[in-house]
Design a protein around this motif. Structure first.
Motif, PDB file in Angstrom:
ATOM      1  N   UNK A  76      15.347  22.489  25.010  1.00 61.40           N
ATOM      2  CA  UNK A  76      16.072  22.845  25.906  1.00 61.40           C
ATOM      3  C   UNK A  76      17.524  22.775  25.288  1.00 61.40           C
ATOM      4  N   UNK A  77      18.380  23.743  26.030  1.00 65.84           N
ATOM      5  CA  UNK A  77      19.826  23.613  25.650  1.00 65.84           C
ATOM      6  C   UNK A  77      20.685  23.472  26.907  1.00 65.84           C
ATOM      7  N   UNK A  78      22.059  23.505  26.561  1.00 64.43           N
ATOM      8  CA  UNK A  78      23.171  23.438  27.852  1.00 64.43           C
ATOM      9  C   UNK A  78      23.938  24.438  27.296  1.00 64.43           C
ATOM     10  N   UNK A  79      24.348  25.338  28.315  1.00 67.52           N
ATOM     11  CA  UNK A  79      25.293  26.549  28.319  1.00 67.52           C
ATOM     12  C   UNK A  79      26.498  26.403  29.123  1.00 67.52           C
ATOM     13  N   UNK A 109      15.176  29.576  24.676  1.00 67.39           N
ATOM     14  CA  UNK A 109      15.262  28.308  24.866  1.00 67.39           C
ATOM     15  C   UNK A 109      15.181  28.170  26.218  1.00 67.39           C
ATOM     16  N   UNK A 110      15.311  27.091  26.890  1.00 64.04           N
ATOM     17  CA  UNK A 110      15.391  26.743  28.390  1.00 64.04           C
ATOM     18  C   UNK A 110      16.668  26.032  28.687  1.00 64.04           C
ATOM     19  N   UNK A 111      17.186  26.508  29.852  1.00 66.65           N
ATOM     20  CA  UNK A 111      18.615  26.120  30.144  1.00 66.65           C
ATOM     21  C   UNK A 111      18.495  24.529  30.941  1.00 66.65           C
ATOM     22  N   UNK A 112      18.913  23.545  30.374  1.00 63.01           N
ATOM     23  CA  UNK A 112      18.855  22.419  31.121  1.00 63.01           C
ATOM     24  C   UNK A 112      19.910  21.886  31.976  1.00 63.01           C
ATOM     25  N   UNK A 149      21.315  12.309  27.346  1.00 67.40           N
ATOM     26  CA  UNK A 149      20.246  12.899  26.441  1.00 67.40           C
ATOM     27  C   UNK A 149      19.855  14.334  27.079  1.00 67.40           C
ATOM     28  N   UNK A 150      21.027  15.210  26.969  1.00 65.34           N
ATOM     29  CA  UNK A 150      20.639  16.400  27.827  1.00 65.34           C
ATOM     30  C   UNK A 150      19.792  17.490  27.293  1.00 65.34           C
ATOM     31  N   UNK A 151      19.270  17.207  26.181  1.00 59.84           N
ATOM     32  CA  UNK A 151      17.988  18.056  25.542  1.00 59.84           C
ATOM     33  C   UNK A 151      16.690  17.617  25.858  1.00 59.84           C
TER      34      UNK A 151
END
Ligand SMILES: Nc1ncnc2c1ncn2[C@@H]1O[C@H](COP(=O)(O)OP(=O)(O)OP(=O)(O)O)[C@@H](O)[C@H]1O
Ligand SMILES: [Mg+2]
Lengths: 240, 463
Positions: free
Chosen positions: B186-189, B226-229, B170-172
């Protein structure tokens, strides 16, 4: 009549092509070898004795004429059938022994049996053949030379191995082309004695090519080859 | 059979025969080793090329139907239609768009600017923003694997910049202990992207984009923070440097586009078996249900078609390599040819003797053919064993050679893999061994045949 003949060569001509020239060595000659007979063939060097023996041994094809082995026209057979005939009916002893250098004495002796197996004729039991070969070599006084390579043997020993090899399959016919030609007199005599003994014991039909006139006395018949023709020895020859 | 016996004797009697055996041996070893490594690289490359794709990609045209009715705004019907096929294991909907990444925000960053990826050519760092349904995505693609921490023995290249998401499933969701007041999602980059921008967990990024309005045709600007998770790493540079994943609903909300999807990725139970059949069935049924415009326009693709040109190049490389390497076997075969020719000339007399003892010409031929066979057997089997063992242990072999020479042969950073990939394909090994046999025996056949044609008397008159 012909069934009684081990070998019957008729009207044999043989010529060689040397460049442009054709040399005829045999000019239409005949030879009959009876069963159990010991026949001596003499003649000057270059007369064509070896050439004739090769033809009789089915190693070479005559330019003309026919060779019958025990009533079978050899050159009417296929290559494989002729090879089989050579393998099982005719033993050949050469002047130069002609052993395979990679094989030991006993392996050389057994080789014809291995080849016979590939002809698929009768069941060849290699073990039994090996024993027979060992026994033969022992009889020829080579019991301690079984695993020697030809290069480790003297000429006389090599020739005895070659004779054992020629006889391993018990062929009815033996052709020996100057078997002692390369040996000194004493050694040659031993080898010859051995050959004669085997001829008698086995009832071989044998042709012996030799330069030794004294041998003629021990032969049933003596033939001379001259001018590319067999000159029959009238005293012994039986008319046909 | 006397042929087997004699051929073995002739083989072992002459030391020169080792040259023939070694020739075949070296050829087979080299072929297997090199092809295994090539296959390993290609396999690795193939995996990367497939990368974040699933087996099939359904990408409905952005255009309306011929009669003017638009395609459905929701992906639901399309997703359902695809899942109806029992051969489909799972499917996931994605919404992708392009964006510009601008940095900045609350936590300690003074700069608020976009970055040039190449300052000389003024290339902006454009990123692809991809909205996903996380559950379906994890089931369908390799995303989960690319969220995992790099292996323990990984190079600095792989570990540097990695930010673990708190919960890969549940990465977000908001990481614990990072209480933000901001309402941003939240996002993943991509890992490379994180390095370029110096992103850390909790970093704030500002994504700006432009969206054309289908009604008015006007282009509207929009941006959202967005925020980096965490980071993901696929190994494919372009994606690791240029993609950001986020929740699809959130992205749709941000973009405000008519459709909430751009493509559906499909995973099959057995792609090798069903791939083509499902393609055909799906394209027919989706067109019929008016969920895509026309399959002929490339709205439905296998991943291989999707990345077709790249894969084609890879296959070409492999075939070319195999052809060139086969020359090694031809050389080995020629060595055997030369040795046998020499040997037969030397054995003229013995060939005559054998004929005198009753060997047939064919039997004589077999003796020498079998020598070729022994060469092939010893060389190929030995070579296969060595080649396979070497391929399986190529890593430690390379390392000890590197150590001995003091040079790094395989630069683990350049290749993005932490080991030399080698794939031993039993079929290829079989084909190589067979090839060695065919090649050696073909070359051995010529002198063997000539030996069988020798006149025994010519051979015997030599003394
Ligand atoms: N392959 C061949 N090519 C050319 N000439 C040959 C060939 N074989 C034999 N000859 C010739 O045939 C003739 C007979 O040779 P052959 O070897 O039969 O004689 P030979 O009677 O056995 O002599 P020797 O007592 O010296 O052994 C010789 O002149 C020889 O040069
Ligand atoms: Mg002579």
């Amino acid at each position: 009549m012909s069934e009684q003949l081990a070998l019957n060569a008729r009207d044999i001509r043989k010529s060689f092509q040397i460049g442009e020239r054709t040399i005829e060595v045999l000019h239409g000659t005949h030879l009959e070898l009876r069963r159990g007979e010991r026949l001596c063939l003499m003649g000057a060097s270059g007369a064509g004795k070896s050439t004739f023996m090769h033809i009789l041994g089915l190693l070479d094809q005559p330019t003309e004429g026919s060779v019958e082995v025990e009533g079978v026209n050899a050159w009417g057979l296929s290559v494989n059938e002729r090879a089989k005939l050579r393998n099982q009916r005719i033993g050949f002893v050469f002047q130069f022994y002609h052993l395979l250098p990679e094989l030991s004495a006993i392996e050389n002796v057994v080789l014809p049996a291995r080849i016979a197996a590939s002809h698929g004729a009768n069941k060849i039991d290699l073990k039994e053949i090996n024993e027979r070969a060992m026994e033969g070599l022992t009889r020829f006084g080579l019991s301690d030379r079984l695993t020697h390579r030809p290069s480790q043997l003297s000429g006389g020993e090599q020739q005895r191995v070659a004779i054992a090899r020629a006889l391993i399959l018990d062929p009815p016919i033996l052709i020996a082309d100057e078997p002692t030609g390369n040996l000194d007199t004493a050694t040659g005599k031993k080898v010859l004695d051995l050959l004669m003994e085997e001829q008698i014991n086995r009832g071989l039909s044998m042709i012996l090519v030799t330069h030794d006139t004294r041998l003629a006395d021990t032969c049933d018949r003596v033939l001379t080859i001259e001018d590319g023709q067999i000159q029959s020895d009238s005293k012994f020859d039986i008319p046909h | 059979m006397y042929q087997g016996f004699l051929s073995w004797r002739f083989l072992t009697a002459k030391r020169i025969n080792w040259v023939g055996i070694i020739g075949v041996y070296v050829g087979v070893t080299a072929l297997i080793l090199i092809l295994s490594i090539m296959s390993g690289f290609l396999e690795q490359q193939r995996r990367m090329v497939r990368g974040s794709l699933a087996h099939l990609v359904v990408e409905p045209s952005p255009m309306p139907h011929i009669d003017g009715t638009p395609l459905p705004a929701s992906s639901e019907p399309l997703q359902q239609a695809i899942l109806a096929d029992p051969r489909v294991e799972s499917a996931t909907t994605q919404l992708s768009w392009f964006s510009m990444l601008m940095q900045g925000g609350a936590r300690g960053s003074l700069i608020s600017t976009s970055r040039l990826s190449d300052t000389q050519s003024a290339k902006l760092v454009g990123v692809q923003i991809v909205g996903i349904d996380i559950e379906n995505e994890l089931r369908t693609t390799d995303l989960l694997a690319s969220l995992q921490p790099p292996p323990a023995e990984a190079s600095i290249n792989q570990t540097y910049g990695y930010i673990a998401v708190e919960n890969p499933n549940d990465p977000f969701s908001e990481p614990e202990g990072l209480e933000y007041q901001q309402p941003w999602a939240w996002c993943i980059v991509g890992q490379q992207l994180a390095i370029v921008h110096g992103l850390r967990r909790g970093s704030e990024i500002n994504l700006g984009t432009m969206i054309p309005d289908p009604q008015t045709g006007k282009v509207r600007q929009s941006n959202r923070k967005y925020l980096v998770a965490g980071t993901f790493r696929t190994g494919e540079n372009e994606i690791d440097l240029g993609r950001i994943y986020m929740d699809r609903r959130d992205l749709h909300d941000f973009l405000g586009t008519h459709r909430d999807y751009s493509q559906v990725l499909v995973k099959l139970h057995d792609y090798e078996r069903d791939g083509q059949a499902v393609m055909g069935d799906l394209s027919a049924s989706l067109v019929q249900k008016r969920l895509i415009r026309d399959a002929g326009l490339g709205e439905l693709k296998t991943w291989e078609q999707y990345r077709g040109n790249l894969l084609g190049a890879i296959e070409n490389e492999k075939v070319l390599m195999a052809i060139m390497l086969s020359l090694v076997l031809v050389v080995a075969g020629f060595t055997v040819f030369a040795i046998l020719t020499m040997m037969i000339a030397e054995k003229r007399r013995d060939i005559g003797i054998l004929a005198a003892l009753g060997a047939t010409p064919r039997g004589t031929m077999w003796i020498f053919l079998l020598i070729g066979f022994w060469d092939a057997l010893l060389g190929a089997v030995g070579g296969a064993v060595t080649g396979v063992l070497a391929a399986l242990n190529i890593d430690s072999i390379e390392q000890s050679i590197s150590q001995a020479l003091g040079v790094e042969i395989f630069n683990r950073d350049v290749y993005l893999f932490d080991h030399i990939p080698a794939v031993v394909d039993p079929v290829s090994v079989g084909v190589i061994v067979l090839g060695a046999f065919v090649c050696t025996l073909t070359f051995a056949a010529i002198p063997s045949w000539r030996a069988s044609r020798m006149n025994p008397i010519d051979a015997l008159r030599y003394e």
